[in-house]
Design an enzyme around this catalytic site. Sequence first.
Site, PDB file in Angstrom:
ATOM      1  N   CYS A 120       0.851  -1.185   0.000  1.00  0.00           N
ATOM      2  CA  CYS A 120       0.000   0.000   0.000  1.00  0.00           C
ATOM      3  C   CYS A 120       0.890   1.239   0.000  1.00  0.00           C
ATOM      4  CB  CYS A 120      -0.903   0.009   1.227  1.00  0.00           C
ATOM      5  SG  CYS A 120      -2.266   1.197   1.081  1.00  0.00           S
ATOM      6  N   CYS A 122      -0.146   4.167   1.791  1.00  0.00           N
ATOM      7  CA  CYS A 122      -0.517   5.122   2.850  1.00  0.00           C
ATOM      8  C   CYS A 122       0.559   5.340   3.908  1.00  0.00           C
ATOM      9  CB  CYS A 122      -1.837   4.752   3.506  1.00  0.00           C
ATOM     10  SG  CYS A 122      -1.799   3.197   4.412  1.00  0.00           S
ATOM     11  N   CYS A 130      -3.957   6.214   0.337  1.00  0.00           N
ATOM     12  CA  CYS A 130      -3.457   4.922  -0.140  1.00  0.00           C
ATOM     13  C   CYS A 130      -3.093   4.939  -1.621  1.00  0.00           C
ATOM     14  CB  CYS A 130      -4.481   3.831   0.142  1.00  0.00           C
ATOM     15  SG  CYS A 130      -4.859   3.691   1.904  1.00  0.00           S
ATOM     16  N   LYS A 195     -12.503  -4.423   2.349  1.00  0.00           N
ATOM     17  CA  LYS A 195     -11.899  -3.631   3.417  1.00  0.00           C
ATOM     18  C   LYS A 195     -12.769  -2.398   3.633  1.00  0.00           C
ATOM     19  CE  LYS A 195      -7.671  -1.207   4.605  1.00  0.00           C
ATOM     20  NZ  LYS A 195      -6.310  -0.894   4.176  1.00  0.00           N
ATOM     21  N   ARG A 205      -3.001   3.493  12.562  1.00  0.00           N
ATOM     22  CA  ARG A 205      -2.568   4.745  11.938  1.00  0.00           C
ATOM     23  C   ARG A 205      -1.620   5.497  12.855  1.00  0.00           C
ATOM     24  NH1 ARG A 205      -8.273   6.315   8.894  1.00  0.00           N
ATOM     25  NH2 ARG A 205      -8.316   4.387   7.665  1.00  0.00           N
ATOM     26  N   ARG A 217     -10.961   7.960   3.988  1.00  0.00           N
ATOM     27  CA  ARG A 217     -10.740   6.938   2.969  1.00  0.00           C
ATOM     28  C   ARG A 217     -12.055   6.414   2.383  1.00  0.00           C
ATOM     29  NH1 ARG A 217      -5.484   6.633   4.191  1.00  0.00           N
ATOM     30  NH2 ARG A 217      -4.664   5.554   6.008  1.00  0.00           N
ATOM     31  N   GLU A 233     -16.907  -7.128  -4.377  1.00  0.00           N
ATOM     32  CA  GLU A 233     -15.460  -6.858  -4.275  1.00  0.00           C
ATOM     33  C   GLU A 233     -14.664  -8.158  -4.338  1.00  0.00           C
ATOM     34  OE1 GLU A 233     -13.562  -4.323  -4.302  1.00  0.00           O
ATOM     35  OE2 GLU A 233     -14.715  -2.555  -3.723  1.00  0.00           O
ATOM     36  N   LYS A 248     -12.052  -7.309   6.239  1.00  0.00           N
ATOM     37  CA  LYS A 248     -11.356  -6.507   7.239  1.00  0.00           C
ATOM     38  C   LYS A 248     -12.155  -5.249   7.541  1.00  0.00           C
ATOM     39  CE  LYS A 248      -7.212  -3.739   7.676  1.00  0.00           C
ATOM     40  NZ  LYS A 248      -6.008  -3.254   7.065  1.00  0.00           N
ATOM     41  N   SER A 274      -6.205  -3.452  14.473  1.00  0.00           N
ATOM     42  CA  SER A 274      -5.590  -2.804  15.630  1.00  0.00           C
ATOM     43  C   SER A 274      -6.596  -2.376  16.693  1.00  0.00           C
ATOM     44  CB  SER A 274      -4.783  -1.596  15.156  1.00  0.00           C
ATOM     45  OG  SER A 274      -5.605  -0.690  14.436  1.00  0.00           O
ATOM     46  N   TYR A 313      -2.875  -9.441  15.915  1.00  0.00           N
ATOM     47  CA  TYR A 313      -1.799  -9.009  16.818  1.00  0.00           C
ATOM     48  C   TYR A 313      -1.740  -9.883  18.071  1.00  0.00           C
ATOM     49  CZ  TYR A 313      -2.209  -4.978  13.746  1.00  0.00           C
ATOM     50  OH  TYR A 313      -2.278  -4.181  12.630  1.00  0.00           O
TER      51      TYR A 313
HETATM   52  C1  PBG Z   1      -3.881   0.469   4.774  1.00  0.00           C
HETATM   53  C2  PBG Z   1      -3.928  -0.387   5.964  1.00  0.00           C
HETATM   54  C3  PBG Z   1      -4.740  -0.215   7.072  1.00  0.00           C
HETATM   55  C4  PBG Z   1      -4.454  -1.224   7.955  1.00  0.00           C
HETATM   56  C5  PBG Z   1      -3.526  -2.026   7.366  1.00  0.00           C
HETATM   57  N1  PBG Z   1      -3.191  -1.494   6.121  1.00  0.00           N
HETATM   58  C6  PBG Z   1      -5.838   0.646   7.374  1.00  0.00           C
HETATM   59  C7  PBG Z   1      -5.968   2.012   7.036  1.00  0.00           C
HETATM   60  O1  PBG Z   1      -5.304   2.850   7.650  1.00  0.00           O
HETATM   61  O2  PBG Z   1      -6.802   2.289   6.203  1.00  0.00           O
HETATM   62  C8  PBG Z   1      -5.093  -1.374   9.280  1.00  0.00           C
HETATM   63  C9  PBG Z   1      -4.656  -2.477  10.099  1.00  0.00           C
HETATM   64  C10 PBG Z   1      -5.072  -2.392  11.491  1.00  0.00           C
HETATM   65  O3  PBG Z   1      -5.852  -1.522  11.914  1.00  0.00           O
HETATM   66  O4  PBG Z   1      -4.606  -3.245  12.245  1.00  0.00           O
HETATM   67  N2  PBG Z   1      -2.893   0.170   3.933  1.00  0.00           N
END
Ligand code: PBG
Length: 329
Positions: A120, A122, A130, A195, A205, A217, A233, A248, A274, A313
Amino acid sequence: MQRLRRMRANGMLRALAAETRADVSKLIYPVFVRGGENVKEEVPSMPGVYRYSADRLGEVADAVAEAGVAGVMLFGIPEQKDESGSGAYDENGVVPRAIRFFKDHFRKTGKSFLVAADICLCEYTSHGHCGMLVGGEVDNDGSLPLHAKAALAAAEAGADMVAPSSMMDGVVGAVRRALDGAGFSSLPIMAYSAKFASAFYGPFRDAADSAPKSGDRKSYQMDVRNAREAVREIEADEVEGADIVMVKPALAFLDVVKTARERTLLPLAVYNVSGEYSMVKAAAKEGWLDEKRTVTEIMAAFFRAGADIVITYHALDFARWQKEAEVQG
Ligand code: PBG
């Protein structure tokens, strides 16, 4: 008389009656890698999760091998960010360097696992989106070659899998063609197919310093109110050549996971993101939830809903608890 309690009477019977099994070998552990040397810093909003410089990844490698989880998914935090996210496709960027470190470590220790690279822009763009911005808008098609280059950089460094996560239309196809054209036709793609534009990404983030500086986003990630669109999708990614599809976040989207399971024949991954992790950690720290029981229940839910693969995690902790449970019988 029917007695549903009969099979719940003790652990032996419950084990026989259990319909699903949370399999540690199906877990993938996300790892944040950054530049610099000798760095291991805890992510403030994600207790127990760290950002590592490549030279400190040995301890992660050993812990992951010891846990018996499937592997890692790498996220890079570059030293510098710029408009076009060039750190994402730098052959010597943080992620390719980390991949080489792992591969080298495997040769030395004889123990290995899957190394997947998130693809990605971002984490690498100064604006935090992104894709590339043109006139303040994310330029979908103009961003595809950059994703393709990022996937190639990961492939050349030795990644076992690439995972495009930007939700750009056509990104899976663009990555597939680039890989095939460069001799990587056997390298699998895990597509972040469905996603959602979720609040649960907050702590990530923080970890990656990747929040968009302007706007959000919602023009590329999915509307959280939609489930049918998730199937579209997934179908689009299948046609473009995805080998694994993903939903996700996970917890608030288990209905989508279940529907996806019924609609796709591909392996299905869920990303336990996260915010889902941090909620449990925060409540456990306060003594409001029992962390081990809560996480065990959450893992059961993912497999029950139909996930084949769980990116989490909690992977290393969960693996440890499972081992302890086996020893105790
Ligand atoms: C974007 C990306 C994100 C996560 C992983 N890759 C989300 C985003 O900021 O849109 C999130 C993963 C997480 O929250 O654990 N490339």
